[in-house]
Motif scaffolding. Structure first.
Motif: not given
Length: 184
Positions: A72-79, A83-88, A149-154, A158-166
């Motif tokens: 909410e503070c910085q919507p363009g911050f992918e990390v 992390n929220r996706g990992l917890v979910r 999955m929604q968080d990982f897609r986001k 934001l950063n298509p090169q984020f391999e761990d998210a893929a």
């Protein structure tokens, strides 16, 4: 005041890196309370990092709150999305943060003994090994996988090169499909 805040954030990050979680959390709390207006990037970083502290303390609900606040503070911050996706995702494996620590058990490198004990005593919940603890699978976790999955897609938006998210997105899809095949 800005200098004091910067020093707090730096000290908190050093404590987190050293895995002194209580000290790190206290410093992040102080930084967040003092965070100067306009320092949204630093505030988002502190919220994300405090979420990491809470995740490592197995306080999943609090970690989720911090990651969401960072977003909410910085919507363009992918990390924090990652992390929220990992917890979910973890909650998709173990809803309600049901955790059994193995730290007080005798070493069992295969985990089979503990798995048999937990399976016998926990009915239809299936124990799953996860980083030094045993989590319990439960049948009603589809929503957690969808949110992960929604968080990982986001993140990938934001950063298509984020391999761990893929990789995490692929794994969440596979795990959700596997649970559906098994009927829960």
């Amino acid at each position: 005041m800005a200098q004091e805040a910067a020093e707090l954030l730096s000290a908190a990050q050093a404590e987190l890196a050293a895995r002194r979680l209580s000290a790190a959390e206290e410093l992040y709390n102080r930084f967040i309370a003092l965070s100067p207006a306009g320092a949204r990037r630093d505030l988002a970083t502190a919220l994300n990092d405090r979420g990491q502290v809470r995740y490592l303390q197995v306080e999943f609900a609090a970690a989720l709150q911090d990651y969401t606040a960072a977003i909410e503070c910085q919507p363009g911050f992918e990390v924090p999305y990652y992390n929220r996706g990992l917890v979910r995702y973890r909650l998709g494996v173990a809803p309600e943060s049901t955790v059994f620590s193995t730290s007080n058990w005798l070493p069992d490198t295969s985990g089979e003994c503990l798995a048999q004990v937990l399976t016998m005593s926990l009915g239809n919940h299936t124990p799953v090994p996860f980083i030094g603890v045993w989590l319990l699978q439960s049948p009603d976790t589809e929503g957690d996988f969808d949110e992960a999955m929604q968080d990982f897609r986001k993140v990938l938006e934001l950063n298509p090169q984020f391999e761990d998210a893929a990789l995490s997105l692929k794994q969440a899809i596979l795990d959700k499909e596997e649970k559906q095949k098994r009927g829960y």
